[in-house]
Design a protein around this motif. Structure first.
Motif, PDB file in Angstrom:
ATOM      1  N   PHE A  67      -6.862  -6.561   2.986  1.00 31.67           N
ATOM      2  CA  PHE A  67      -5.794  -6.643   3.986  1.00 31.67           C
ATOM      3  C   PHE A  67      -6.407  -6.759   5.381  1.00 31.67           C
ATOM      4  O   PHE A  67      -5.737  -6.809   6.378  1.00 31.67           O
ATOM      5  CB  PHE A  67      -4.919  -5.391   3.928  1.00 31.67           C
ATOM      6  N   ASP A  92      -4.522  -1.253 -10.457  1.00 33.65           N
ATOM      7  CA  ASP A  92      -4.780  -0.904  -9.053  1.00 33.65           C
ATOM      8  C   ASP A  92      -4.464   0.563  -8.799  1.00 33.65           C
ATOM      9  O   ASP A  92      -3.834   1.224  -9.620  1.00 33.65           O
ATOM     10  CB  ASP A  92      -3.973  -1.814  -8.119  1.00 33.65           C
ATOM     11  N   VAL A 121      -2.690   1.896  -6.078  1.00 29.46           N
ATOM     12  CA  VAL A 121      -1.329   2.153  -5.603  1.00 29.46           C
ATOM     13  C   VAL A 121      -0.643   0.853  -5.211  1.00 29.46           C
ATOM     14  O   VAL A 121      -1.252  -0.039  -4.648  1.00 29.46           O
ATOM     15  CB  VAL A 121      -1.335   3.132  -4.399  1.00 29.46           C
ATOM     16  N   ALA A 122       0.625   0.750  -5.561  1.00 31.52           N
ATOM     17  CA  ALA A 122       1.476  -0.299  -5.011  1.00 31.52           C
ATOM     18  C   ALA A 122       2.204   0.323  -3.826  1.00 31.52           C
ATOM     19  O   ALA A 122       3.098   1.139  -4.007  1.00 31.52           O
ATOM     20  CB  ALA A 122       2.469  -0.806  -6.053  1.00 31.52           C
ATOM     21  N   THR A 133       2.974  -1.451  -0.118  1.00 32.35           N
ATOM     22  CA  THR A 133       3.909  -2.552   0.167  1.00 32.35           C
ATOM     23  C   THR A 133       4.098  -3.394  -1.101  1.00 32.35           C
ATOM     24  O   THR A 133       5.103  -4.087  -1.253  1.00 32.35           O
ATOM     25  CB  THR A 133       3.378  -3.479   1.281  1.00 32.35           C
ATOM     26  N   LYS A 170       2.266  -5.917  -1.763  1.00 32.19           N
ATOM     27  CA  LYS A 170       1.894  -7.319  -1.469  1.00 32.19           C
ATOM     28  C   LYS A 170       0.591  -7.726  -2.159  1.00 32.19           C
ATOM     29  O   LYS A 170       0.422  -8.883  -2.530  1.00 32.19           O
ATOM     30  CB  LYS A 170       1.786  -7.519   0.039  1.00 32.19           C
ATOM     31  N   THR A 171      -0.327  -6.768  -2.298  1.00 30.70           N
ATOM     32  CA  THR A 171      -1.582  -7.078  -2.989  1.00 30.70           C
ATOM     33  C   THR A 171      -1.311  -7.437  -4.450  1.00 30.70           C
ATOM     34  O   THR A 171      -1.784  -8.455  -4.951  1.00 30.70           O
ATOM     35  CB  THR A 171      -2.546  -5.874  -2.900  1.00 30.70           C
ATOM     36  N   LYS A 230       4.989   3.270  -4.569  1.00 24.31           N
ATOM     37  CA  LYS A 230       5.851   3.753  -3.481  1.00 24.31           C
ATOM     38  C   LYS A 230       7.192   3.018  -3.511  1.00 24.31           C
ATOM     39  O   LYS A 230       7.270   1.875  -3.989  1.00 24.31           O
ATOM     40  CB  LYS A 230       5.149   3.568  -2.144  1.00 24.31           C
ATOM     41  N   ARG A 287       4.572   9.456  -0.088  1.00 21.52           N
ATOM     42  CA  ARG A 287       3.570  10.085   0.786  1.00 21.52           C
ATOM     43  C   ARG A 287       2.309   9.246   0.893  1.00 21.52           C
ATOM     44  O   ARG A 287       2.070   8.368   0.069  1.00 21.52           O
ATOM     45  CB  ARG A 287       3.181  11.455   0.216  1.00 21.52           C
ATOM     46  N   ILE A 324      -1.484   8.928   0.132  1.00 20.76           N
ATOM     47  CA  ILE A 324      -2.260   9.463  -0.982  1.00 20.76           C
ATOM     48  C   ILE A 324      -3.732   9.581  -0.601  1.00 20.76           C
ATOM     49  O   ILE A 324      -4.321   8.646  -0.060  1.00 20.76           O
ATOM     50  CB  ILE A 324      -2.130   8.543  -2.213  1.00 20.76           C
ATOM     51  N   PHE A 355      -7.124   9.594  -2.352  1.00 19.64           N
ATOM     52  CA  PHE A 355      -7.796   9.336  -3.626  1.00 19.64           C
ATOM     53  C   PHE A 355      -9.171  10.009  -3.616  1.00 19.64           C
ATOM     54  O   PHE A 355      -9.818  10.074  -2.563  1.00 19.64           O
ATOM     55  CB  PHE A 355      -7.950   7.831  -3.839  1.00 19.64           C
TER      56      PHE A 355
END
Ligand code: 5GP
Length: 163
Positions: free
Chosen positions: A63, A95, A97-98, A100, A102-103, A126, A142, A144, A146
């Protein structure tokens, strides 16, 4: 909420096993696991073992431009995945986390032209994510922490030109 969501390595182990069980119970049999670097490498490796899949691939998505500026959209960095690797395959995208989303949207759309079936597995999703992942361990709104990125690197790298 201003409380953070904290994932430990211990809890990550549980999350990965539970996600693998979701995939198995669903009857999905991936031919390969595609991790989104870097955050998705941990889950991708764990899912590979838990689902007995040895075919692991990596896609580098950022990003950031490298000049400390966030892009509007994520971009695929080289080396890009060879389409031959994906053709006709059942692909499980992994992955961390989702957020947005967009990835994951980018990677899913990249795969969609070649693969037989592409599904997504994430530790967290999220509520604002534009992608609704197929396999989710926990939902949160929230920030996160990792375990692999909660501490700073052990040393600062000098700036080197991209290769
Ligand atoms: P996206 O917004 O495209 O779904 O997420 C892009 C990437 O941003 C994620 O793969 C992850 O590396 C990072 N990211 C998004 N939300 C969080 C978060 O809550 N905590 C951390 N540590 N990274 C995040």
């Amino acid at each position: 909420s201003d409380e953070r969501e904290v994932l430990t390595y211990e809890l990550f182990g549980t999350a990965a096993r539970e996600l693998a069980q979701q995939v198995a119970d669903d009857g999905f049999e991936p031919d390969l696991v595609l991790s989104i670097a870097r955050g998705g490498l941990f889950l991708g490796g764990a899912l590979g073992y838990a689902l007995d899949v040895k075919n692991l691939f990596v896609m580098n998505v950022e990003f950031y431009t490298g000049v400390d500026e966030r892009l509007d959209l994520p971009v695929v960095l080289p080396p890009t995945l060879d389409a031959v690797d994906l053709t006709g395959a059942n692909v499980l995208v992994a992955d961390d986390v989702a957020d947005t989303g967009k990835t994951l949207e980018l990677v899913r759309d990249f795969c969609a032209g070649y693969v037989s079936d592409v599904r997504t597995a994430v530790v967290y999703e999220k509520p604002r994510s534009v992608v609704s992942c197929d396999y989710v361990w926990k939902r949160t709104d929230r920030w996160i922490d990792f375990p692999w990125s909660s501490l700073p690197p052990v040393r600062t790298r000098s700036t080197r030109p991209p290769h």
